[in-house]
Each structure stands twice: as C-alpha cells, then as structure tokens.
Design an enzyme around this catalytic site. Structure first.
Site, short mmCIF file in Angstrom:
data_model
loop_
_atom_site.label_atom_id
_atom_site.label_comp_id
_atom_site.label_asym_id
_atom_site.label_seq_id
_atom_site.Cartn_x
_atom_site.Cartn_y
_atom_site.Cartn_z
N GLU A 93 28.57 27.61 36.89
CA GLU A 93 27.11 27.67 36.81
C GLU A 93 26.61 28.05 35.42
O GLU A 93 25.58 27.52 34.96
CB GLU A 93 26.59 28.68 37.84
CG GLU A 93 25.08 28.75 37.95
CD GLU A 93 24.64 29.67 39.07
OE1 GLU A 93 23.52 30.23 38.98
OE2 GLU A 93 25.39 29.85 40.04
N ASP A 94 27.31 28.96 34.73
CA ASP A 94 26.77 29.55 33.51
C ASP A 94 27.51 29.19 32.22
O ASP A 94 27.06 29.58 31.14
CB ASP A 94 26.76 31.09 33.63
CG ASP A 94 25.83 31.57 34.74
OD1 ASP A 94 24.91 30.81 35.10
OD2 ASP A 94 26.03 32.69 35.24
#
Length: 728
Positions: A85-86
């Site tokens: 996600e990051d």
C-alpha cells in the site's frame, strides 16, 4: 526489487525475535526476521506522526500476533502489511520471497486507492468488501487487521482530533463487531476502552473514578463471596478457580447511554468459576445454588446451546443474604480461554484446545466465512455488501427458538422475515406469515427475546419488495434483493400488479373495480405515465402497494380530497411513492432520514410518518392500518426536519448561552426550548431543524463537549408524558 539488506536499526526486532523463537522452529523464526528486514528497508526514512520510525508500527502489529502464537505466515504478513500500500514493493516481490500465502494475506489487508472512486466513502466500502472477501478465504486477514487497528488506537493521541473521531467511529462500526464475531473478547475489550478514552476523555476519567470507588466499597463482600464459593466447591471438586474479573468500563458506559447514571446499588459484582470438565460445571452450579439463593429467571445455559462464535458458559445470578447481587459465569478452563481469545485460543493453548472445543470454534468460523461469500455473491455493489455485512456484525442481542427447540441468534429488531431466511433460503422465499409464541403476527413484528417462532409458508408465495423495509439481517436483505433482481420485466410487472390487487382485496376491492378515471387521476398525481410504470414501481419497492390501494379506493369513492393533496410548491419527494400526497412528520418521535419509519394515512393530514419504534404509533393505531414506507434514496441538502434532544446540565450561569452559541456556529436553527429541573441540575428539551440522523448525531456529539453538560440524549415519545416537558 533487490533483496533487503540489514537496516541500521535492526535491534528493534529483538522483542519480536525473542517471542517467536519461543514457539517457532529456527527456519520459521528466520523467515520472520527476513520479513522484518524487507519491511525495514521498504519503510526506511519514513516517520509516524509520533516521530518514531514507521517500522515500529508493523513490528508492534507482528508482536501482537506473536503473543497469540500465530504461525510464521501470519507474522510475516503482519510485518509486511503496509508494504504494497505505501511503498514501491509489489505483490510479486512479496510472493517471490515469502510465497503465495503471505502475499495473499498482505494483499487482503491492502486498501484500494481512493483516486479510483467518486469519494472516500465509496473507496472505504470497496476496500471493506475486498478485505472481507479475502477473509472468507483466509480468516487470518481479520486477525492481522484487528492487530493493526489495536496498535493504531494505542498510538492515537498523535492524530488530529478529527482523525481521532473518524478512526474511533470506524472502530466502533466495524472492528469491535469483527473482534466480537471472532470471539476475541480480550482484544475487543481493549479496543472498546481505547475508543472510549479517546472519544470521551472526560467521561472516561469520571466513570473510571466512579468504578474504582465502587470496587473499593464492595471489596470486602467480593472477597467474602470468593472465599465462601472456593471452600464450597473445593470440598467436592478438584482445583476450582474462583476470581473477580476486571469490569468492562465501556460496557458500563454503553448501558448508561439512555440517560441513567452509574448506580452502585444496581451494579452487579461479577464472579468467574473455572473447573475441569463440563460435568463439573453443572455440579458447581448446583453447589453454588445450594450455597446462595439464585435469582429466578437469570439462569442461562450456553454450554448446551453455545453462541455462534463459540462462547460457552453457565450463567446465573446469586444473592448473598440481604446484600448485593452477584453475576456468575461457570466454565471449564478451555471455555474461558476461548471466551477471551476466540479462534486464536487454539494457538495459545494447543494442548487444551485440540479437541472438540477447537473443532466447534472452527466450524462456527467456517459457517461465517460461507455466509460472507454468500453475501458477496448476492450483493449488487460494494455499498450493498457493506450494509449487509454491517447488519450481521452487530452484537447478537436476542435468541429465538424454532418449534423444535433449535436456537437462532439475531440482532435486536429482527423480524420473522429474518427468522425465515435463517432457517433456509426456500423457507424465506415462500414465507406467508408467522406465529410468535403461538400467536399469529404481522411479518414486520419484532421478535422478542427467547420467543418461539413458527414460519408459515406456501409454495406459490414469493418475496414482496416491502420486506426490505423491515428485514434486518444481511442474509435476508441480500437474498430478497437478489431474487428481485433476477425477475424479468414481465415477472416484475405481474408481481407489482398482483401485490396491488391483493392490497385492494384486503380492503374489499380489486383492480377490476377501480375505474379508469380513478386510476388515471392517481397516475397523474403520482407522476406515473402508465399503469405498467406503477406496477413496476411497486415491484421495485418504490411504491407501497397498501398506500396505493387506500388512495385508489378513496378516489374511486369520489372523495379525491379525503386525503390531503400536496401543494404545487411542496418540497422535493422525501418518502418513496408519495408524489402528490401531503406528508406530516410526527412530533411524538421526530422521524429522520436514515432510520426505519412507518406511517398511517389520515383523511385530514395526508401521510403521517413515525419512527419504527414509536410507542405512540403502536399503542394508538390498529396494526392493520400501519404502512411500511421508506425514505427516498436521494434527499435534498436544503430539506430540513424537526428533531429533539434533551440536555442535562449543572445549573450554572451561561450554560444555555453556550449551547445556543454552539447552534449558531453549527448553523442549526432552534425551533423551541423548554427548561425544567431543580437548583442543581437543569433538564432542557431542544427542538432543532436538522438534515438527517447523521446530522443530529453530530450535533449531539458537539453538545456533549459543552462545559457543565452532564448528558445529552435524543427526545423520544416517552418524554411527552413527563411534567414540564416541551409538550405541556
């Protein structure tokens, strides 16, 4: 991506490494450390809002799972849960180094990008659907997500106030019910305590102090009961354990939301009794009831009939002579461990939970996973799926029985429709009526706790769109919607026509007896081009067949004005199927958009709308005259509705000014104010103009923060009978 290199702060993994080495093989521990190395490199240089390196968060999430003794795949996924996600790492990178299972777990907890959706709410619901679908394949996804949320709440003080409120509300709506559904009550209680502390810090401190004073006041009695019960059980059973558990502060607060203050005299002392076998549980119950007088009607056997998530216990209330009541739970040690840790108890205590106890919990989980898959297959979109799952996640509050004695669990407010679909899909689809404790009742009737429900069926019967107005469980709602979607237009036309004809027959009329003039007048007032459009609207639940029948009969009787007609400049449609009809929202209960409503048709006032649970409606109106109606899906932002709140505040100078000033800042118009009370506490009823239920809840939350406010609640019909009330 290149293989991860040892980070400069590798020592941060020491606590996790020591924990996993206690129960994992050297090879598994090595995999966990490799996952840490990759996560540390992926998040290198990134800081949390607290100023700590970001890697501290996945490390803590992994440590929470390691304390549960979860397997290496789950702990590795916890370390890597934010990587996709990051960071620039992909699913393929994780799969290549740690395998498909770990990659799927990480992908399951990864949120969808908001940029692909119209708004954050849509993105959040789509991410929730993705996450729950992953859970239906591997339940460890939920455990990782719960551990992630737990650590975020532990460090929530570094977030801005608006973010804290949003995270806490999301936790209450989704994660606490999820923890309860997994049987992970120890984790659930910590989530509740953290949410309570961050949402209402002042109340948290006050109630905590009150509870501590209460515990001091009952300490000697509690110790005496523990000592007496221990001696009584010890004379007959081997190694019983008797103790006083910690009180759940949030549960106490939740029970006070209706306006009651903390009452030490009514609060029950809680006692736990742990024994070796199921047989000893029942023997302990007999000894306990022989030692102290039991309170009639308070015994429950959740060993013979376990709750859906695996909870088992014998529950009773005893009354030491002339003193406070004591609530007792009797369990075997594996039952107690399962009650605390749910499905994760099988890893924490593999020896004690390896038999039938573990199998029962796993079977309950499998049934829930199948239910999630079923809801996913029937949902038309992410929003429907979110609503259906959320309906089934809320805490079970009532138990009902089939005529054969089989127990079913439901959320409060469930109806025979929910009961029918809980038995079997075919029973629900062909349901025609129900009996509760032998008495025939309307299908919209709420099932009381411990009732016996009999479902009446007919092979020719089919679901009615109006059932969506009062079906509560996700399974019932999803199945009804799915059945309606599968009907062809011809089927829908026929269904709508038959429903209207039946509603007319119930009023001693029929479609054949309705003249073309009356039908055309109704179509004109309701903005339907043809009668087929009307039938389709009824089939789609956009038009109430019973309401339509009443209006048609009125028009056929040449009494067009017997139901009040809306003026041309009337506000936009707010209730489905009421075009051309005046609508009055009743001041006994102040119904608002987003909540369940019922109505009656009055010759002088038009449609009178009430909240579903309005006591005035149910005591003063014949059930046969109550109509099930729904809000229109789109409400105008400019349309406002009357709503009432009641405040209790210390009688100090300026408190009313603070509230009126707040209403001015919130751009909320005050319709009326009435104050009563004594010299210490003032009780004030406020009638306000609000947009919907969410707007009212936000206002209540803001008022609760005003200095000197003790409590705030929504006005209901019961307040109408109070002296010096707004209605006098």
């Amino acid at each position: 991506m290149t293989d991860a290199q040892p980070p400069t702060d590798f020592f941060r993994a020491n606590d996790l490494t020591r924990t996993v080495e206690r129960y994992m093989t050297p090879e598994e521990s090595s995999r966990v450390y490799d996952a840490f190395l990759l996560a540390a490199q992926a998040h290198e240089g990134v800081k949390r809002k607290s100023g700590e390196p970001y890697i501290t968060h996945p490390l803590e999430v992994a440590r929470i799972l390691a304390e549960m003794h979860l397997d290496a795949d789950a702990v590795c996924a916890a370390l890597l849960h934010d990587v996709i996600e990051d960071t620039e790492y992909t699913y393929a990178d994780i799969e290549r180094q740690f395998g498909t299972v770990v990659a799927n777990l990480v992908e399951g907890v990864t949120k969808l990008e908001s940029a692909h959706f119209l708004d954050k709410a849509a993105a959040s619901k789509a991410s929730f659907q993705k996450f729950m679908q992953a859970m239906s394949a591997d339940f460890r996804v939920v455990i990782i997500k719960l551990a992630d949320r737990l650590h975020n709440l532990r460090t929530l003080s570094h977030q801005k106030p608006a973010s804290r409120r949003r995270i806490c509300k999301e936790t209450l709506d989704i994660y606490i019910p999820l923890a309860h559904r997994m049987g992970m009550n120890s984790l659930r209680r910590e989530l509740q305590a953290l949410v309570f502390e961050h949402l209402y810090p002042w109340r948290y401190c006050v109630l905590k102090a009150e509870l501590e004073r209460y515990l001091v006041s009952v300490k000697s009695l509690a110790e005496e009961v523990v000592d007496t019960v221990t001696k009584s059980l010890g004379a007959a059973l081997a190694n019983p354990l008797v103790f006083i558990p910690d009180k759940n502060l949030y549960r106490i607060y939740d029970s006070m939301k209706n306006g009651e203050s903390f009452d030490e005299d009514k609060e029950l002392i809680e006692l736990r009794v742990l024994v070796g076998t199921v047989d000893e549980c029942y023997r302990a119950l007999g000894i306990l009831h022989a030692t102290y007088r039991p309170r009639p009607g308070k015994f429950q056997d959740f060993i013979a009939t376990p709750k859906s998530y695996g909870y088992q216990a014998l529950q009773t209330v005893i009354v030491p002579s002339g003193q406070r009541q004591v609530a007792v739970k009797i369990q075997t040690r594996p039952m107690y461990q399962t009650a605390l840790f749910g499905i994760t108890a099988q890893w924490r205590y593999p020896g004690q939970n390896s038999g039938q106890r573990s199998l029962f919990t796993q079977e309950a989980l499998k049934r829930w996973q199948e239910q999630v898959r079923d809801l996913g297959s029937k949902a038309g979109n992410a929003a429907e799926f979110y609503d259906d799952i959320q309906a089934d996640l809320y805490r079970t509050e009532i138990y009902a029985f089939t005529p054969k004695g089989d127990m079913k669990e439901f959320p409060r407010g469930a109806t025979p429709i929910d009961f029918a679909f809980a038995i079997h899909t075919e029973v629900g689809l062909h349901c025609t009526g129900a009996k509760i404790d032998g008495k025939e009742v309307p299908l919209r009737t709420r099932i009381p706790d411990t009732a016996t429900v009999e479902i009446l069926t007919d092979d020719k019967a089919v679901p009615q769109p109006s059932w969506l107005n009062y079906a509560v469980t996700g399974r019932a709602r999803a199945t009804i919607r799915n059945w309606l979607r599968q009907q062809t237009q011809a089927d829908q036309l026929d269904l709508g026509k038959r429903l209207l004809d039946k509603a007319l027959h119930d009023r001693h009329s029929s479609l054949a007896r309705i003249s073309p003039a009356a039908m055309n007048e109704f179509l004109s007032l309701s903005n339907y081009p043809t009668s087929d459009d009307l039938y389709l609207a009824i089939a789609h639940n956009d038009q109430c067949s019973r309401l339509t029948a009443q209006r048609l009969i009125s028009m056929e009787g040449n009494s067009t004005n017997s139901f009040l007609i809306a003026a041309d400049n009337e506000t936009p449609l707010v209730i489905k199927g009421t075009s051309g009809l005046a609508i009055h929202f009743q001041t006994c209960c102040y119904p608002l958009p987003q909540e369940a409503i019922l109505a009656t048709l009055n010759a002088k006032n038009g449609l009178e709308v009430h909240r579903d649970g309005c006591s005035v409606l149910h005591t003063q109106v014949d059930p046969a005259d109550i109509l099930s109606v729904m809000w229109a899906e789109q409400q105008s932002d400019e349309k406002c509705f009357l709503a009432g709140i009641q405040t209790h505040a210390h009688n100090v100078v300026g408190v009313l000014h603070h509230i009126t000033q707040l209403m001015h800042e919130l751009d909320v118009n005050i319709e009326a104010v009435n104050t009563s009370g004594d010299r210490r506490v003032k009780e004030t009823n406020w009638v306000l103009w609000v947009r919907d239920l969410a707007h009212l809840e936000d206002i209540i939350h803001q008022v609760e923060r005003v200095p000197s406010i003790l409590k705030v609640k929504r006005l209901d019909a019961a307040d109408k009978n109070k002296p010096n009330s707004l209605y006098d």
